[in-house]
Write a protein that holds these residues in place. Sequence first.
Motif, PDB file in Angstrom:
ATOM      1  N   ILE A 260      43.734 -37.268  -3.112  1.00 51.18           N
ATOM      2  CA  ILE A 260      45.192 -38.085  -3.402  1.00 51.18           C
ATOM      3  C   ILE A 260      45.399 -38.305  -4.647  1.00 51.18           C
ATOM      4  N   ARG A 261      44.358 -38.362  -5.549  1.00 54.83           N
ATOM      5  CA  ARG A 261      44.917 -38.756  -6.954  1.00 54.83           C
ATOM      6  C   ARG A 261      45.089 -37.780  -7.804  1.00 54.83           C
ATOM      7  N   ARG A 262      45.665 -38.212  -9.090  1.00 56.97           N
ATOM      8  CA  ARG A 262      45.822 -37.036 -10.118  1.00 56.97           C
ATOM      9  C   ARG A 262      44.789 -36.479 -10.561  1.00 56.97           C
ATOM     10  N   TRP A 263      43.604 -37.508 -10.860  1.00 59.36           N
ATOM     11  CA  TRP A 263      42.463 -36.539 -11.463  1.00 59.36           C
ATOM     12  C   TRP A 263      41.686 -35.688 -10.296  1.00 59.36           C
ATOM     13  N   GLY A 264      42.128 -35.607  -9.136  1.00 60.44           N
ATOM     14  CA  GLY A 264      41.581 -34.562  -8.346  1.00 60.44           C
ATOM     15  C   GLY A 264      42.417 -33.234  -8.652  1.00 60.44           C
ATOM     16  N   GLU A 265      43.387 -33.130  -9.138  1.00 60.54           N
ATOM     17  CA  GLU A 265      44.215 -32.138  -9.465  1.00 60.54           C
ATOM     18  C   GLU A 265      44.193 -31.484 -10.986  1.00 60.54           C
ATOM     19  N   ILE A 266      44.099 -32.670 -11.825  1.00 59.37           N
ATOM     20  CA  ILE A 266      43.819 -32.402 -13.309  1.00 59.37           C
ATOM     21  C   ILE A 266      42.635 -33.009 -14.028  1.00 59.37           C
ATOM     22  N   PRO A 268      40.636 -35.175 -15.740  1.00 62.99           N
ATOM     23  CA  PRO A 268      40.940 -36.580 -16.765  1.00 62.99           C
ATOM     24  C   PRO A 268      40.179 -36.435 -17.968  1.00 62.99           C
ATOM     25  N   ARG A 269      40.534 -37.474 -18.766  1.00 66.36           N
ATOM     26  CA  ARG A 269      40.047 -37.313 -20.263  1.00 66.36           C
ATOM     27  C   ARG A 269      38.666 -37.549 -20.383  1.00 66.36           C
ATOM     28  N   GLY A 276      42.712 -32.318 -18.981  1.00 67.77           N
ATOM     29  CA  GLY A 276      43.747 -31.761 -18.942  1.00 67.77           C
ATOM     30  C   GLY A 276      44.154 -30.425 -18.321  1.00 67.77           C
ATOM     31  N   ARG A 277      42.930 -29.863 -17.858  1.00 70.17           N
ATOM     32  CA  ARG A 277      43.072 -28.437 -17.360  1.00 70.17           C
ATOM     33  C   ARG A 277      43.243 -28.447 -15.708  1.00 70.17           C
ATOM     34  N   ARG A 278      43.665 -27.566 -15.148  1.00 71.65           N
ATOM     35  CA  ARG A 278      43.738 -27.727 -13.699  1.00 71.65           C
ATOM     36  C   ARG A 278      42.563 -27.594 -12.886  1.00 71.65           C
TER      37      ARG A 278
END
Length: 359
Positions: A260-266, A268-269, A276-278
Motif C-alpha cells: 500500500i506504499r509508494r515504495w512498493g510500486e516504485i 526507492p532511492r 525510480g523504476r517500476r
Amino acid sequence: MFRWLASWPAWSAYAAAGWSALYGALGLFWAWGGGGFPFAPVDDDRASGSVLEGSSAGSVAPAMAVIGLIGVVAALAMARPWGRSGARMALLAFGWALAGTLALVIQDYTLLALVAFAPFLLVFAFTGVPGPQEGIGDILYWHRVNLIIMFAGGVLWALATLAYQRRTRQACAHCGRGGQAIARWATPEATRRWGRWAVYVACAAPVPYEVTRIAWYFGIPLGISDDFLRMMRETPGMAEVGLGCALASIGGAILTQGLIRRWGEIYPRWIWFRAGRRVPPALAVIPASIVAIAAIPAGLMNLRMGVEAGAGRTWGMNAPGVLWIVWGAALGIAACAYGLRRRRPCRHRRPEARREVPA
C-alpha cells in the motif's frame, strides 16, 4: 522457462490430470499393501502435523485411488473445456474442493517452515545440519515431503480450475477480464481502500506470536510454564529459533506495508541500482501469495491442537499460531488488491475486449 510458466492456462489441467493419475496409482498401491504409506503411524520425530497423520492405509488409500481416478476425468474435461450449467458447477465444486483440501486442509506447518528457513536449508545442504540431526533427511523426511507433493497438486488443481472457470464464462483465462465494465470493487480506488485494511490486519495478526517468542528468548514465561521455559533454555538453539522466526515475521510485516506504499510500486532511492523504476507486480504478489497460502494450514494445525488456558499456562504454545489463519487470509486479500490495482492491459485478450469502462 518463463514463457512456459506464463502459458499456465494451456497446460495446468493436463498437469493436474497427470498428478491425479500418479497419486491415484499410489493410492491403489498402498491399498494393496504396498510400503511407504505417507500417513502411517511413525515415531514422533518422523511424524507430521497433518490431519491425516496416524491414519491407516486401509481406510485412506482407497479413497485416494478413487479421488485420483475422478480427478483424471475431471481435469481432462476442464482442459477441453467441457460442461455446461450443472456439469460446469459440479466440475468447479470438485476442482476447488480438491485444491483447498490438498493445499490447505491436509497440510501442517511444513510449508511455512520451508518458506522461513529456505535460505538456511540451502546452506545446510552443503555444510550439514547443526545439532543432533545427521542431515537434511532428518528435516525433510517422507511424511513432510509427501505434504509438499500434495501441496503442489493443490496448486495445479487451483490453476486448472481457475482457467476452466474463466474460459466457461467467456473471460480471458490469463487475467479473468471479459468485455464487460470493471466492477466497482475492482477499481483502483476501491482496491486501495479495502487492500489497506487487509494490510493492517495482516500486520497485526502475527503480533502475539512475535511478542511471546521474543519474551521467551529474554527469559519471560509468557503463555508457558516455568518448566517449559527452563527446558527451552537448556535446549541448544531452541530459543534462538523462536527469536529468529519472530524477527522474520516482523520483517515480513514491514515488507507487507509495500502493498500500500509508494515504495512498493516504485523502487526507492536507497535501492540505488533500481531507483525510480517500476516494481514488477509479480515481485510482490507471488511471495505474498506463497506466504499467505503457507500460513493458513499452519494456523489450522494449531487450531486442531487446541489451546490449554488452565493452570499450566500453556496458551502461548498454540493460541498465537491460530491467528495465522487470519494472517494468511488477510495477506492473500492484500496481495489480490495490489495485483488488481497495478495490473496492465492483458496481451492475451483481443484488442476490442480491452475497452473497459469503470462502473
